[in-house]
Design a protein around this motif. Structure first.
Motif, short mmCIF file in Angstrom:
data_model
loop_
_atom_site.label_atom_id
_atom_site.label_comp_id
_atom_site.label_asym_id
_atom_site.label_seq_id
_atom_site.Cartn_x
_atom_site.Cartn_y
_atom_site.Cartn_z
N UNK A 1 7.30 19.30 27.62
CA UNK A 1 7.30 19.43 29.08
C UNK A 1 6.04 20.11 29.56
N UNK A 2 5.63 21.17 28.87
CA UNK A 2 4.42 21.88 29.27
C UNK A 2 3.22 20.97 29.12
N UNK A 3 3.21 20.20 28.03
CA UNK A 3 2.09 19.29 27.79
C UNK A 3 1.99 18.27 28.90
N UNK A 4 3.12 17.71 29.32
CA UNK A 4 3.12 16.72 30.39
C UNK A 4 2.58 17.36 31.69
N UNK A 5 3.04 18.58 31.96
CA UNK A 5 2.56 19.27 33.15
C UNK A 5 1.06 19.47 33.09
N UNK A 6 0.58 19.83 31.89
CA UNK A 6 -0.86 20.03 31.74
C UNK A 6 -1.63 18.73 31.97
N UNK A 7 -1.04 17.64 31.43
CA UNK A 7 -1.66 16.34 31.61
C UNK A 7 -1.79 16.00 33.09
N UNK A 8 -0.73 16.25 33.84
CA UNK A 8 -0.71 15.82 35.23
C UNK A 8 -1.41 16.80 36.17
N UNK A 9 -1.20 18.08 35.92
CA UNK A 9 -1.67 19.06 36.90
C UNK A 9 -2.67 20.05 36.33
N UNK A 10 -2.97 19.96 35.01
CA UNK A 10 -3.84 20.93 34.38
C UNK A 10 -5.16 21.05 35.13
N UNK A 11 -5.64 22.28 35.27
CA UNK A 11 -6.89 22.50 35.97
C UNK A 11 -6.77 22.29 37.47
N UNK A 12 -5.56 22.29 37.96
CA UNK A 12 -5.39 22.23 39.41
C UNK A 12 -5.48 20.82 39.97
N UNK A 13 -5.39 19.78 39.09
CA UNK A 13 -5.42 18.40 39.59
C UNK A 13 -4.19 18.13 40.46
N UNK A 14 -4.35 17.35 41.49
CA UNK A 14 -3.19 16.96 42.28
C UNK A 14 -3.05 15.45 42.36
N UNK A 15 -4.10 14.71 41.85
CA UNK A 15 -4.09 13.26 42.06
C UNK A 15 -2.99 12.59 41.27
N UNK A 16 -2.82 12.97 39.98
CA UNK A 16 -1.84 12.26 39.17
C UNK A 16 -0.45 12.47 39.71
N UNK A 17 -0.22 13.63 40.30
CA UNK A 17 1.09 13.86 40.92
C UNK A 17 1.29 12.87 42.05
#
Lengths: 360, 634, 111, 169
Positions: free
Chosen positions: B517-533
């Motif tokens: 779950x943490x890995x998925x969150x990192x993939x999507x939002x890591x570094x403050x990204x909002x686009x993949x969300x």
């Protein structure tokens, strides 16, 4: 502290001894109901005489003390040191022409001074001058005193109403409002000695103070004592609470129209009440007749006159309060303080942490 | 032996006194109000610690007092209406949780609420709330618990609606109050049912009757399920969960105290308190487990898409409470309580951390945050640890209690194979979702660059200190129940050796899922990204809409209240105006006709009426006394 | 020796009861006939006093000494105090609006 | 041979009974409402004395304290606060007066007949020898605690009600 008085020990309780002797004498020659009736009647007569003497001494003392405090002499012409001044005043008042205003309601006007003075004198019948030394010792003594203290209000209202004079009406209403306002903290605060002593009989209250005067029953005794004095001063309309007769505002208040005998009666009632308040303060808080070396009744008079001196002192020191200040003091200071003090004293008693009293 | 526990009833007294003092006058000085409350809670906290210490040493106490001994009321009723308290492991643990979290939250509020117009009112409500909550925990019979329980409800209303000039806050407060009242009504019915059946309100006595078999089905099951209704309302379990997300309108410290650590936990506590009764009803246990497990998953899904940090935490709370209910439902009361114990600390920490960043940026929207790790390093550090704990990573406290629940679900005797497997899978799915949404929040808030415009400003020490203090139990509180200390918590709570043992396989599985779950969150939002969300949102539009509308439960309630009830009301109104009013008007017309003739009797003179009254009474008296009167004449 | 006494004393229960009834009746006459609302209130106080006298007489002559009658007398006094306070407040409020305290002036309810 | 205490008590009872009835009639017959109030004071004080003769000393003191000290002052205040009402004719029309007198006399007659012809339990002639204050206090706080609480509530409600009603806008 003196031990319990033997009935025959003259120095310890001279009045008791004399009364015992008279009673013994009478019961030897008369059937049973009569001796006690006669002895009681004698006691009443004695107290009545005492009232006259005490009131005159008070008037003299007050005028001399106030004079001294104000840097003047006070009465000093009639009798040695002016001691007979009060008698001279009384003679003057009694020989004056009694004036009744045309607008007055005559019957009520004449009755009013009596309604004021009779309860004031009735209080004296329960004052415990010494062990076994009072006209009677009611087991609801405290309540009796309070109830009688409520009656003069009616007389004052009668006087104010019947004079047919608006200053008198105003004075009467002020007095009545003041009396019932201060009656409440008074009743509450008197409950503290009653709670501590566990009885309402005045003699019983004094006897309970053998170990500790209730004024010293920390932490609430001193507060209660002060509250009692303040309410007491207000109850007898003395300065600084003498608004009902504030000359500068409403002439002489409810007794504006009274002269001669009527005025004399109001005057008598005022001083009789002052003495009664001092005596009640002594009885309820200062251990009544208790004290070492001197005979009990001497102690009683010493303490009572000390309290009376405080009243005089207060009178010549403090300015008159304003009417709203008076009511503020009664309802927003004295009443809550009295309520809290009584409540906490009850808690203290139920937890058995009152200094100087045996756990009950 | 005189112990602190003997005087445990004193624990709520300081806070109550603080409430009264503030109400009576200390409110004129905000600073005094705040520190008065903090001081009072500190006293309660110290006493609670003492009680816990003594309880660990084996002290058990139960006292009942008749509070109104009135002659003429039957003795059994008087006994039933007594009020009392008990001290046992459950109470002692809860006392410490409630008082410690209250203490820290109120210390935090001193800084957070600084300058608020209702500062003193806020602290008065907080003090009363703490009092009520301690009362719930101490009460030994249903009457005492219910009184304190309703007081908790009242305080939550006051606190959620603290900013009552805002319409959303006022509406949220009303909603919270009404929805929980719905559950409380069931609770009251349950209490009454159990009272009618057993003649007592004392939990321990009812427990004995359940154990001894005097209290049987169906009364037993119906009774505990009704009591469970109250818990469902307070703990925001499906279907009475709707108030909790809205309740985030209250100030953040309120959310931290009420909606994370204590009030919602009251429901779980109630079920734990009645657990000895509950466990005699398999049907009721199943209901509790299913509702708990369902809510755990259901709430977690809603947490996935929320933009509001506090709502994410609110859904997380519902989800975790569902976990606790699940544990109780599968018969592992101590596991549920253990999770409650740990959760209180790390969830309070998360809320306070969230409050810290909200205080900084002035919005709840995570998409307007970002990069805040530089400005609020303490909040970043502590919230990350708490999030790891919530996700259930070794060796933080969440790991131990979550694991214990998973083991309990996997090995329960109460459910069939299918039910057990389903609930286990649901619980594991929840682990995944929890890890995902927590780290989504962490990345959005702290990762990348700041997306908002609020200026930086320093933070008062009263807000920082509680975060650091809470970090300690977040890390270590789990060891109390860990196998390293021989499951000491469960032994303490249940009085005998723990039934659930540690299982390495389950621990590994759940840790793996959480890491995923943490890995998925990192993939999507890591570094403050909002686009993949945003991309995921677009791709899964129907699902997003469903979640965004919270499964349409609020809509359903609105429809029931708005359409169904109003429709029935409309019908009733028609019936009333046509049939009932017609009859009434007819009678009325007749009476008017008669009255216009009779009205002359009414003179309007009060003395006439009084005269008639007395004359009537005297006539009656004369009739009654007739024999005597005649006798007198004779 | 009580038995040898003339019948006039000791005061018996009946004496108290008759006195109570008399006070009650006089008060009732006043309450029903006076026009000033304050006098009506006063008459009602007399009626209440009649009732209290009855209670106290019963308490005095009751076979048990638990003074139930006196306790009830206290309750009646409480009620009387409350009644006087509220009654006078109403009288004063009426006076302020209608400039009169005559009970027959307040007849808005006449049919 | 007289028994003096009983004799005195009986004498006091009759005296005060007479004054109380005189006072009560005076309330109705008096000229002017202020005098009515004074007659009421007379009645109340006499009744207080009657309580004492009936062995209720505590109650007598309370009667004076509460009725004379508080209620009467309140009533006289009420009289003074409603001026221009004093001299008006205070008794209703002849019909009203006759009707009132009729029910009053009827009530008194019926009550007297019932009282004198009923069989009452034989009363104890000895005075009650108990500490009335203590017994009443104990009663109020044990057997009658519920009425006591309700009475307290009643007083509170009356106080608030009186303030609200009488307050100037």
């Amino acid at each position: 502290m003196l031990p319990e008085c033997p009935a025959s020990f003259f120095l310890c309780d001279p009045f008791g001894a004399v009364r015992g002797a008279i009673y013994a004498l009478l019961s030897a020659i008369l059937p049973e109901p009569l001796p006690i009736v006669i002895v009681t009647a004698l006691a009443i007569a004695m107290v009545t005489t005492l009232i006259a003497i005490i009131v005159m001494s008070q008037v003299w003392a007050e005028r001399r003390i106030v004079g001294y405090m104000q840097g003047r002499l006070g009465p000093n012409r009639v009798g040695p040191g002016g001691t007979l001044q009060a008698i001279a005043d009384a003679i003057k008042l009694l020989t004056k022409e009694p004036l009744i205003p045309r607008e007055a309601d005559k019957v009520v006007f004449l009755l009013a001074p009596l309604v004021v003075v009779v309860p004031s004198l009735m209080v004296w019948s329960v004052i415990p001058w010494g062990p076994g030394l009072s006209v009677t010792d009611l087991n609801i003594g405290v309540l009796y005193v309070l109830a009688l203290g409520a009656l003069p209000t009616i007389g004052i209202l009668m006087a104010g109403w019947s004079s047919g004079n608006k200053y008198a009406v105003l004075g009467g209403m002020r007095a009545a409002a003041q009396l019932i306002s201060y009656e409440i903290p008074m009743v509450l605060v008197v409950m503290i000695p009653v709670l501590l002593a566990g009885t309402m009989a005045l003699r019983g209250i004094v006897e309970e103070q053998t170990d500790l005067w209730f004024v010293l029953a920390l932490p609430f005794g001193p507060i209660a004592f002060v509250l009692f004095l303040v309410s007491g001063i207000a109850e007898v309309n003395r300065s600084p609470f003498d608004l009902p007769e504030a000359e500068s505002e409403i002439v002489a208040g409810f007794h504006t129209e009274y002269s001669g005998m009527g005025f004399a009666l109001f005057f008598l009632a005022e001083y009789a009440n002052s003495f009664a308040v001092s005596a009640m303060a002594t009885t309820l808080f200062l251990g009544g007749w208790l004290g070492p070396f001197l005979p009990p009744f001497i102690w009683f008079f010493l303490k009572t006159y000390l309290v009376f001196f405080v009243l005089v002192w207060v009178r010549s020191t403090l300015p008159r309060v304003r009417y709203d200040q008076l009511m503020h003091l009664a309802w927003k200071v004295a009443l809550p303080a009295a309520l809290i003090t009584v409540g906490l004293t009850a808690v203290q008693l139920s937890l058995n942490v009152v200094p100087g009293t045996a756990p009950r | 032996m005189s112990t602190v526990a003997d005087s445990a009833w004193l624990i709520p007294v300081p806070t109550l006194a603080a409430f009264l003092l503030i109400a009576l006058g200390a409110r004129r000085s905000p600073a005094a109000s705040g520190w008065l409350t903090v001081g009072a809670v500190f006293i309660s906290f110290v006493l609670s610690l003492n009680v816990l210490y003594e309880t660990l040493a084996g002290v058990r106490i139960e006292h009942a007092y008749a509070w109104l001994p009135v002659p003429g009321i039957p003795a059994n009723l008087q006994a039933a209406l007594s009020l009392g308290f008990q001290v046992d492991p459950l109470t002692a643990t809860m006392l410490v949780v409630v008082s410690s979290v209250s203490l820290l939250v109120q210390l935090y509020s001193v800084g957070y609420m600084h300058g608020d117009r209702g500062y003193a009112r806020f602290f008065a409500s907080m003090a009363l709330f703490t009092t009520a909550m301690l009362g719930v925990v101490l009460g030994n019979n249903f009457l005492a618990i219910y009184i304190a329980w309703e007081l908790v409800g009242l305080c939550s209303y006051l606190l959620i609606g603290h900013w009552h000039e805002r319409p959303e806050a006022a509406a949220a407060a009303k909603k919270a109050f009404l929805v929980t009242r719905l559950g409380d009504f069931g609770f009251l019915l349950g209490i009454l049912l159990l009272f009618v059946e057993t003649g007592t309100l004392e939990v321990s006595v009812i427990t004995q009757m359940a154990v001894g078999g005097q209290l049987r089905d169906p009364v037993l099951t119906v009774g505990v399920l009704l009591v469970f209704c109250g818990a469902v309302g307070k703990s925001a379990q499906f279907p009475l969960h709707v108030w909790l997300p809205d309740a985030m309108e209250g100030p953040t410290p309120v959310s931290a105290l009420i909606h994370a650590a204590t009030m919602v936990a009251a429901g779980v506590y109630l079920m734990a308190r009645t657990f000895p009764i509950l466990e005699h009803s398999p049907a009721a246990l199943t209901v509790v487990a299913v509702i708990g497990g369902g809510t755990a998953f259901f709430a977690a899904t809603m947490g996935l898409i929320s933009r509001d940090i506090k709502r994410v935490l609110a859904y997380s709370t519902m989800s975790q409470l569902g976990y606790m209910m699940l544990a109780i439902g599968v018969g592992a009361m101590s596991a549920g309580m253990f999770h409650l114990f740990n959760h209180a600390f790390f969830k309070a920490l998360l809320f306070l951390g969230a409050g810290s960043v909200i205080h900084l940026v002035g919005t709840n929207d995570m998409f307007e945050m970002g990069g805040l790790r530089h400005r609020r390093p303490v909040a970043f550090l502590t919230m990350t640890v708490a999030a790891l704990s919530l996700a259930g990573l070794f060796p933080l406290s969440g790991f131990w209690s979550k694991d214990e629940i998973l083991v309990a679900v996997a090995t329960t005797q109460h459910l069939g194979d299918v039910g057990r497997t389903l609930l286990y899978l649901l619980a594991l799915a929840t682990v995944f979702l929890t890890a995902f949404y927590m780290f989504r929040a962490i990345y959005l808030i702290y990762g990348g660059r700041y997306r908002g415009h609020a200026p930086d400003h320093p933070e008062p020490w009263t807000m920082t200190v509680p975060l650091l203090v809470l970090l300690v139990p977040t890390i270590v509180s789990g060891f109390w129940g860990s196998p390293l200390l021989g499951n000491a918590f469960a032994t303490f709570m249940e009085g005998h050796a723990a039934p659930t043992a540690f299982r390495l396989d389950i621990a590994l599985v759940s840790t793996g899922i959480a890491l995923a779950g943490i890995y998925l969150a990192w993939m999507m939002y890591g570094g403050g990204k909002t686009e993949s969300g945003a991309y995921a949102t677009k791709q899964l539009r129907p699902l997003y809409t469903l979640l965004d509308n919270r499964y349409y439960v609020d809509h359903l309630y609105n429809w029931i209240a708005g359409r169904l009830v109003l429709g029935i009301a409309w019908l009733a109104a028609r019936f009333d105006s046509l049939v009932v009013d017609g009859a009434v008007n007819g009678i009325g017309a007749a009476v008017v006709g008669l009255g216009s003739e009779l009205r002359r009797v009414q003179t309007g003179q009060v003395q006439t009426y009084a005269w008639a009254l007395f004359a009537g009474a005297i006539t009656l008296a004369a009739v009654a006394a007739l024999p005597l009167i005649l006798g007198a004449r004779r | 020796m009580p038995d040898a006494l003339p019948p006039i004393y000791p005061i018996t229960l009946q004496h108290g009861l008759v006195l109570g009834a008399a006070l009650f009746a006089i008060g009732m006459a006043g309450a029903l006939s006076k026009r000033n609302a304050i006098t009506v209130l006063m008459a009602i106080e007399v009626m209440l006093n009649g009732v209290i006298v009855t209670f106290v007489a019963f308490a005095r002559h009751a076979p048990t000494a638990d003074l139930t009658g006196q306790v009830f007398a206290i309750f009646i006094m409480t009620v009387a105090a409350a009644e006087a306070a509220v009654g006078l407040a109403i009288v004063i409020a009426v006076y302020r609006v209608r400039r009169t305290v005559q009970v027959d002036a307040a007849d808005t309810l006449r049919g | 041979m007289l028994i003096p205490t009983d004799f005195l008590l009986a004498g006091a009872f009759y005296t005060f009974a007479a004054t109380s009835i005189v006072g009560a009639i005076g309330i109705i017959r008096a000229r002017g409402i202020f005098r009515s109030a004074l007659f009421l004071v007379l009645t109340l004080a006499s009744v207080a004395a009657i309580y004492v003769t009936l062995g209720a000393d505590f109650l007598g003191a309370v009667q004076v304290l509460v009725y004379v000290g508080a209620i009467m002052v309140l009533i006289i205040f009420g009289i003074m606060l409603t001026p221009q009402q004093v001299e008006l004719p205070d008794i209703g029309g002849p019909g009203q007066a006759a009707a009132a007198a009729f029910v009053a006399v009827a009530l008194f007659a019926i009550a007297t007949i019932v009282i004198t012809t009923s069989q009452w339990p034989r009363s104890t002639s000895a005075a009650i020898d108990v500490a009335t204050t203590q017994v009443i206090g104990t009663g109020l706080f044990t057997t009658y605690v519920l009425p006591f609480e309700i009475a307290s509530l009643l007083l509170l409600v009356a106080m608030i009600g009186a303030i609200v009603i009488a307050r100037e806008e």
